[in-house]
Write a protein that holds these residues in place. Structure first.
Motif, mmCIF file in Angstrom:
data_model
loop_
_atom_site.group_PDB
_atom_site.id
_atom_site.type_symbol
_atom_site.label_atom_id
_atom_site.label_comp_id
_atom_site.label_asym_id
_atom_site.label_seq_id
_atom_site.Cartn_x
_atom_site.Cartn_y
_atom_site.Cartn_z
ATOM 1 N N THR A 103 16.287 -28.444 -63.024
ATOM 2 C CA THR A 103 16.540 -29.873 -63.160
ATOM 3 C C THR A 103 15.612 -30.668 -62.254
ATOM 4 N N LEU A 104 15.459 -31.937 -62.591
ATOM 5 C CA LEU A 104 14.827 -32.855 -61.655
ATOM 6 C C LEU A 104 15.800 -33.017 -60.498
ATOM 7 N N SER A 105 15.315 -33.291 -59.317
ATOM 8 C CA SER A 105 16.177 -33.399 -58.153
ATOM 9 C C SER A 105 16.522 -34.853 -57.857
ATOM 10 N N ASP A 106 17.775 -35.080 -57.467
ATOM 11 C CA ASP A 106 18.173 -36.408 -57.002
ATOM 12 C C ASP A 106 17.808 -36.610 -55.539
ATOM 13 N N ASN A 107 17.550 -35.520 -54.839
ATOM 14 C CA ASN A 107 17.179 -35.569 -53.438
ATOM 15 C C ASN A 107 15.705 -35.955 -53.334
ATOM 16 N N PRO A 108 15.383 -37.040 -52.637
ATOM 17 C CA PRO A 108 13.974 -37.452 -52.555
ATOM 18 C C PRO A 108 13.073 -36.433 -51.863
ATOM 19 N N GLY A 109 13.647 -35.498 -51.101
ATOM 20 C CA GLY A 109 12.853 -34.487 -50.427
ATOM 21 C C GLY A 109 12.503 -33.305 -51.316
ATOM 22 N N ASN A 110 13.108 -33.232 -52.501
ATOM 23 C CA ASN A 110 12.861 -32.132 -53.423
ATOM 24 C C ASN A 110 12.300 -32.673 -54.733
#
Length: 103
Positions: free
Chosen positions: A37-44
């Motif tokens: 999946t695309l990440s919701d965490n801006p660091g990932n």
């Protein structure tokens, strides 16, 4: 409800990708299958989730867009690597989210 990007990636070792996707959508556990999946965490950039996580209604509700399905964790890691290499080869940068959303 799960969101899928258009033209999502499918590991070639999955025998029936349509049936696998249908089972994931209705919340069934599909042994040995992982989603990227695309990440919701801006660091990932990307995340790998087992379909066991997606059997939980709460997890399915907040799941970011699915960009691929793979057989086994090693297959999912390989898929992430292939996606990153493809994006860099075709665009010359690592704007993976933009590439996948506009693919």
């Amino acid at each position: 409800m799960l969101k899928w990007i258009r033209n999502y990636y499918v590991d070639e070792t999955i025998k029936d990708p349509g049936r696998t996707r249908a089972r994931i959508i209705v919340g069934k556990y599909v042994p040995g299958i992982y989603v990227v999946t695309l990440s919701d965490n801006p660091g990932n950039i990307l995340e790998i989730l087992s379909t066991a996580v997606l059997t939980q209604r709460g997890a399915r509700a907040i799941c970011p867009p699915i960009v691929g399905i793979a057989k086994g964790k090693d297959g999912a890691v390989q898929m992430v690597q292939d996606i990153i290499e493809q994006v860099y080869r075709e665009t010359g940068n690592l704007k993976i989210r933009e590439y996948l959303e506009n693919r």
